[in-house]
Design a protein around this motif. Structure first.
Motif, PDB file in Angstrom:
ATOM      1  N   LYS A 138       0.826  -1.208   0.000  1.00  0.00           N
ATOM      2  CA  LYS A 138       0.000   0.000   0.000  1.00  0.00           C
ATOM      3  C   LYS A 138       0.862   1.260   0.000  1.00  0.00           C
ATOM      4  O   LYS A 138       0.497   2.272  -0.610  1.00  0.00           O
ATOM      5  CB  LYS A 138      -0.941  -0.014   1.198  1.00  0.00           C
ATOM      6  CG  LYS A 138      -2.034  -1.061   1.095  1.00  0.00           C
ATOM      7  CD  LYS A 138      -2.943  -1.058   2.313  1.00  0.00           C
ATOM      8  CE  LYS A 138      -4.037  -2.108   2.163  1.00  0.00           C
ATOM      9  NZ  LYS A 138      -4.930  -2.150   3.343  1.00  0.00           N
ATOM     10  N   HIS A 139       2.008   1.198   0.670  1.00  0.00           N
ATOM     11  CA  HIS A 139       2.900   2.354   0.682  1.00  0.00           C
ATOM     12  C   HIS A 139       3.469   2.580  -0.715  1.00  0.00           C
ATOM     13  O   HIS A 139       3.586   3.731  -1.176  1.00  0.00           O
ATOM     14  CB  HIS A 139       4.035   2.149   1.693  1.00  0.00           C
ATOM     15  CG  HIS A 139       4.808   3.395   1.985  1.00  0.00           C
ATOM     16  ND1 HIS A 139       5.822   3.849   1.153  1.00  0.00           N
ATOM     17  CD2 HIS A 139       4.719   4.306   2.990  1.00  0.00           C
ATOM     18  CE1 HIS A 139       6.321   4.964   1.647  1.00  0.00           C
ATOM     19  NE2 HIS A 139       5.664   5.278   2.757  1.00  0.00           N
ATOM     20  N   ALA A 140       3.822   1.519  -1.408  1.00  0.00           N
ATOM     21  CA  ALA A 140       4.361   1.644  -2.766  1.00  0.00           C
ATOM     22  C   ALA A 140       3.311   2.211  -3.712  1.00  0.00           C
ATOM     23  O   ALA A 140       3.614   3.036  -4.577  1.00  0.00           O
ATOM     24  CB  ALA A 140       4.851   0.286  -3.263  1.00  0.00           C
ATOM     25  N   ILE A 141       2.053   1.792  -3.541  1.00  0.00           N
ATOM     26  CA  ILE A 141       0.981   2.311  -4.395  1.00  0.00           C
ATOM     27  C   ILE A 141       0.761   3.799  -4.137  1.00  0.00           C
ATOM     28  O   ILE A 141       0.508   4.577  -5.061  1.00  0.00           O
ATOM     29  CB  ILE A 141      -0.321   1.516  -4.159  1.00  0.00           C
ATOM     30  CG1 ILE A 141      -0.142   0.076  -4.655  1.00  0.00           C
ATOM     31  CG2 ILE A 141      -1.505   2.179  -4.848  1.00  0.00           C
ATOM     32  CD1 ILE A 141      -1.287  -0.845  -4.304  1.00  0.00           C
ATOM     33  N   ALA A 142       0.864   4.195  -2.866  1.00  0.00           N
ATOM     34  CA  ALA A 142       0.679   5.608  -2.514  1.00  0.00           C
ATOM     35  C   ALA A 142       1.856   6.465  -2.948  1.00  0.00           C
ATOM     36  O   ALA A 142       1.725   7.691  -3.049  1.00  0.00           O
ATOM     37  CB  ALA A 142       0.463   5.738  -1.008  1.00  0.00           C
ATOM     38  N   HIS A 143       2.996   5.833  -3.198  1.00  0.00           N
ATOM     39  CA  HIS A 143       4.195   6.550  -3.648  1.00  0.00           C
ATOM     40  C   HIS A 143       4.674   5.852  -4.925  1.00  0.00           C
ATOM     41  O   HIS A 143       5.610   5.031  -4.877  1.00  0.00           O
ATOM     42  CB  HIS A 143       5.274   6.517  -2.553  1.00  0.00           C
ATOM     43  CG  HIS A 143       4.829   7.146  -1.265  1.00  0.00           C
ATOM     44  ND1 HIS A 143       5.087   8.466  -0.941  1.00  0.00           N
ATOM     45  CD2 HIS A 143       4.123   6.631  -0.224  1.00  0.00           C
ATOM     46  CE1 HIS A 143       4.568   8.739   0.245  1.00  0.00           C
ATOM     47  NE2 HIS A 143       3.977   7.653   0.702  1.00  0.00           N
ATOM     48  N   PRO A 144       4.053   6.163  -6.060  1.00  0.00           N
ATOM     49  CA  PRO A 144       4.276   5.417  -7.302  1.00  0.00           C
ATOM     50  C   PRO A 144       5.731   5.293  -7.740  1.00  0.00           C
ATOM     51  O   PRO A 144       6.078   4.344  -8.450  1.00  0.00           O
ATOM     52  CB  PRO A 144       3.460   6.221  -8.334  1.00  0.00           C
ATOM     53  CG  PRO A 144       2.422   6.916  -7.523  1.00  0.00           C
ATOM     54  CD  PRO A 144       3.088   7.244  -6.227  1.00  0.00           C
ATOM     55  N   GLU A 145       6.573   6.238  -7.308  1.00  0.00           N
ATOM     56  CA  GLU A 145       7.981   6.140  -7.704  1.00  0.00           C
ATOM     57  C   GLU A 145       8.612   4.842  -7.191  1.00  0.00           C
ATOM     58  O   GLU A 145       9.549   4.307  -7.804  1.00  0.00           O
ATOM     59  CB  GLU A 145       8.771   7.353  -7.192  1.00  0.00           C
ATOM     60  CG  GLU A 145       8.949   7.430  -5.696  1.00  0.00           C
ATOM     61  CD  GLU A 145       7.764   8.029  -4.958  1.00  0.00           C
ATOM     62  OE1 GLU A 145       7.847   8.205  -3.739  1.00  0.00           O
ATOM     63  OE2 GLU A 145       6.749   8.318  -5.626  1.00  0.00           O
ATOM     64  N   GLN A 146       8.097   4.322  -6.090  1.00  0.00           N
ATOM     65  CA  GLN A 146       8.651   3.082  -5.544  1.00  0.00           C
ATOM     66  C   GLN A 146       8.335   1.887  -6.432  1.00  0.00           C
ATOM     67  O   GLN A 146       9.027   0.869  -6.378  1.00  0.00           O
ATOM     68  CB  GLN A 146       8.114   2.845  -4.131  1.00  0.00           C
ATOM     69  CG  GLN A 146       8.588   3.864  -3.111  1.00  0.00           C
ATOM     70  CD  GLN A 146       7.985   3.629  -1.737  1.00  0.00           C
ATOM     71  OE1 GLN A 146       7.537   2.531  -1.420  1.00  0.00           O
ATOM     72  NE2 GLN A 146       7.983   4.662  -0.915  1.00  0.00           N
ATOM     73  N   LEU A 147       7.290   2.015  -7.255  1.00  0.00           N
ATOM     74  CA  LEU A 147       6.931   0.920  -8.153  1.00  0.00           C
ATOM     75  C   LEU A 147       7.984   0.728  -9.238  1.00  0.00           C
ATOM     76  O   LEU A 147       7.974  -0.280  -9.950  1.00  0.00           O
ATOM     77  CB  LEU A 147       5.569   1.188  -8.784  1.00  0.00           C
ATOM     78  CG  LEU A 147       4.385   1.262  -7.791  1.00  0.00           C
ATOM     79  CD1 LEU A 147       3.113   1.640  -8.525  1.00  0.00           C
ATOM     80  CD2 LEU A 147       4.220  -0.058  -7.050  1.00  0.00           C
ATOM     81  N   GLN A 148       8.892   1.707  -9.385  1.00  0.00           N
ATOM     82  CA  GLN A 148       9.969   1.589 -10.356  1.00  0.00           C
ATOM     83  C   GLN A 148      11.098   0.690  -9.868  1.00  0.00           C
ATOM     84  O   GLN A 148      12.003   0.345 -10.629  1.00  0.00           O
ATOM     85  CB  GLN A 148      10.543   2.975 -10.672  1.00  0.00           C
ATOM     86  CG  GLN A 148       9.536   3.957 -11.238  1.00  0.00           C
ATOM     87  CD  GLN A 148      10.136   5.348 -11.418  1.00  0.00           C
ATOM     88  OE1 GLN A 148      11.326   5.502 -11.687  1.00  0.00           O
ATOM     89  NE2 GLN A 148       9.319   6.371 -11.261  1.00  0.00           N
ATOM     90  N   LEU A 149      11.062   0.331  -8.602  1.00  0.00           N
ATOM     91  CA  LEU A 149      12.112  -0.523  -8.059  1.00  0.00           C
ATOM     92  C   LEU A 149      12.113  -1.881  -8.748  1.00  0.00           C
ATOM     93  O   LEU A 149      11.061  -2.499  -8.950  1.00  0.00           O
ATOM     94  CB  LEU A 149      11.906  -0.727  -6.547  1.00  0.00           C
ATOM     95  CG  LEU A 149      12.128   0.486  -5.649  1.00  0.00           C
ATOM     96  CD1 LEU A 149      11.708   0.170  -4.226  1.00  0.00           C
ATOM     97  CD2 LEU A 149      13.598   0.892  -5.675  1.00  0.00           C
ATOM     98  N   LYS A 150      13.283  -2.335  -9.122  1.00  0.00           N
ATOM     99  CA  LYS A 150      13.388  -3.660  -9.707  1.00  0.00           C
ATOM    100  C   LYS A 150      13.163  -4.717  -8.618  1.00  0.00           C
ATOM    101  O   LYS A 150      13.605  -4.565  -7.486  1.00  0.00           O
ATOM    102  CB  LYS A 150      14.776  -3.847 -10.327  1.00  0.00           C
ATOM    103  CG  LYS A 150      15.065  -2.890 -11.471  1.00  0.00           C
ATOM    104  CD  LYS A 150      16.475  -3.098 -12.005  1.00  0.00           C
ATOM    105  CE  LYS A 150      16.778  -2.131 -13.149  1.00  0.00           C
ATOM    106  NZ  LYS A 150      18.167  -2.291 -13.638  1.00  0.00           N
ATOM    107  N   ASN A 151      12.489  -5.785  -8.976  1.00  0.00           N
ATOM    108  CA  ASN A 151      12.247  -6.887  -8.041  1.00  0.00           C
ATOM    109  C   ASN A 151      11.594  -6.389  -6.745  1.00  0.00           C
ATOM    110  O   ASN A 151      12.056  -6.705  -5.645  1.00  0.00           O
ATOM    111  CB  ASN A 151      13.550  -7.621  -7.724  1.00  0.00           C
ATOM    112  CG  ASN A 151      14.216  -8.185  -8.968  1.00  0.00           C
ATOM    113  OD1 ASN A 151      13.543  -8.756  -9.821  1.00  0.00           O
ATOM    114  ND2 ASN A 151      15.519  -8.016  -9.071  1.00  0.00           N
ATOM    115  N   LEU A 152      10.531  -5.616  -6.873  1.00  0.00           N
ATOM    116  CA  LEU A 152       9.870  -5.045  -5.707  1.00  0.00           C
ATOM    117  C   LEU A 152       9.473  -6.097  -4.664  1.00  0.00           C
ATOM    118  O   LEU A 152       9.686  -5.886  -3.467  1.00  0.00           O
ATOM    119  CB  LEU A 152       8.650  -4.230  -6.137  1.00  0.00           C
ATOM    120  CG  LEU A 152       7.911  -3.464  -5.039  1.00  0.00           C
ATOM    121  CD1 LEU A 152       8.844  -2.464  -4.365  1.00  0.00           C
ATOM    122  CD2 LEU A 152       6.687  -2.745  -5.613  1.00  0.00           C
ATOM    123  N   PRO A 153       8.900  -7.240  -5.065  1.00  0.00           N
ATOM    124  CA  PRO A 153       8.560  -8.262  -4.060  1.00  0.00           C
ATOM    125  C   PRO A 153       9.780  -8.744  -3.278  1.00  0.00           C
ATOM    126  O   PRO A 153       9.694  -8.984  -2.069  1.00  0.00           O
ATOM    127  CB  PRO A 153       7.941  -9.390  -4.888  1.00  0.00           C
ATOM    128  CG  PRO A 153       7.431  -8.710  -6.115  1.00  0.00           C
ATOM    129  CD  PRO A 153       8.438  -7.635  -6.408  1.00  0.00           C
TER     130      PRO A 153
END
Length: 202
Positions: A138-153
């Motif tokens: 939920k934090h990543a969704i609220a801060h979309p720049e974090q979705l750019q992280l490779k291998n987020l899981p």
């Protein structure tokens, strides 16, 4: 055979045994705590206790499950406010709130955690990991720049597991060499620094 509580009165007795176990372990440690001590604190006979639990280990297993569910509920309650702030601040705030949670009620949770985490019977923490995973997502969704992280899981897995491991190891030492606040700040800085460096590399 031990029975599962169905009616309200049975549930109250079951819950009283769990709460008595918290008190007994906080006072005596898990090794020295006995079913007789737990029954006395709960205000019931030992025979009545065995109607719900086969032995002390069964009580400890139920207590750890209750403990994990309580932590998970605490994380879920904090999630709406944490997702609105930067990651470094969120990690720091979450860690401090976790400390406050453990220190409540005359440090009952903290004393139990410290005792139980000295042993190998604290593996039932899946509700905690799920709650933390949901918070990270939920934090990543609220801060979309974090979705750019490779291998987020994978990043989430490492952050969560290393954080939980660090806190449980900290709790296993009665006299740690540094404060919980220092631990919180380092965990927060590590998470924030990693994310910032990865985003910069992208």
């Amino acid at each position: 055979m031990p029975r599962k509580p169905q009616q309200a009165r049975s549930r109250q007795t079951y819950d009283a045994i769990i709460q008595a176990a918290y008190i007994a372990i906080a006072k005596n440690g898990s090794e020295s705590t006995t079913t007789r001590q737990i029954a006395e604190i709960a205000g019931i006979g030992v025979g009545s206790l065995y109607e719900y639990f086969e032995n002390k280990q069964a009580i400890l297993d139920a207590l750890i499950e209750h403990f994990a569910q309580a932590i998970a509920a605490h994380v879920k309650a904090l999630t709406p406010s944490l997702v609105r702030i930067p990651l470094t601040d969120a990690v720091y705030e979450l860690t401090l709130k976790f400390a406050e949670f453990l220190k409540a009620n005359d440090e009952q949770y903290l004393k139990c955690a410290r005792s139980l985490m000295l042993h190998d019977n604290h593996t039932q923490l899946s509700p905690v990991y799920r709650a933390l995973g949901e918070l990270f997502t939920k934090h990543a969704i609220a801060h979309p720049e974090q979705l750019q992280l490779k291998n987020l899981p994978t990043v989430a897995y490492i952050f969560i597991n290393s954080g939980v491991y660090s806190m449980t190891r900290y709790l296993s030492h009665p006299n740690p060499a540094f404060s919980f606040e220092e631990l919180a700040q380092v965990l927060a800085n590590m998470a924030g620094h990693y994310v910032a460096m990865e985003l910069k590399a992208n």
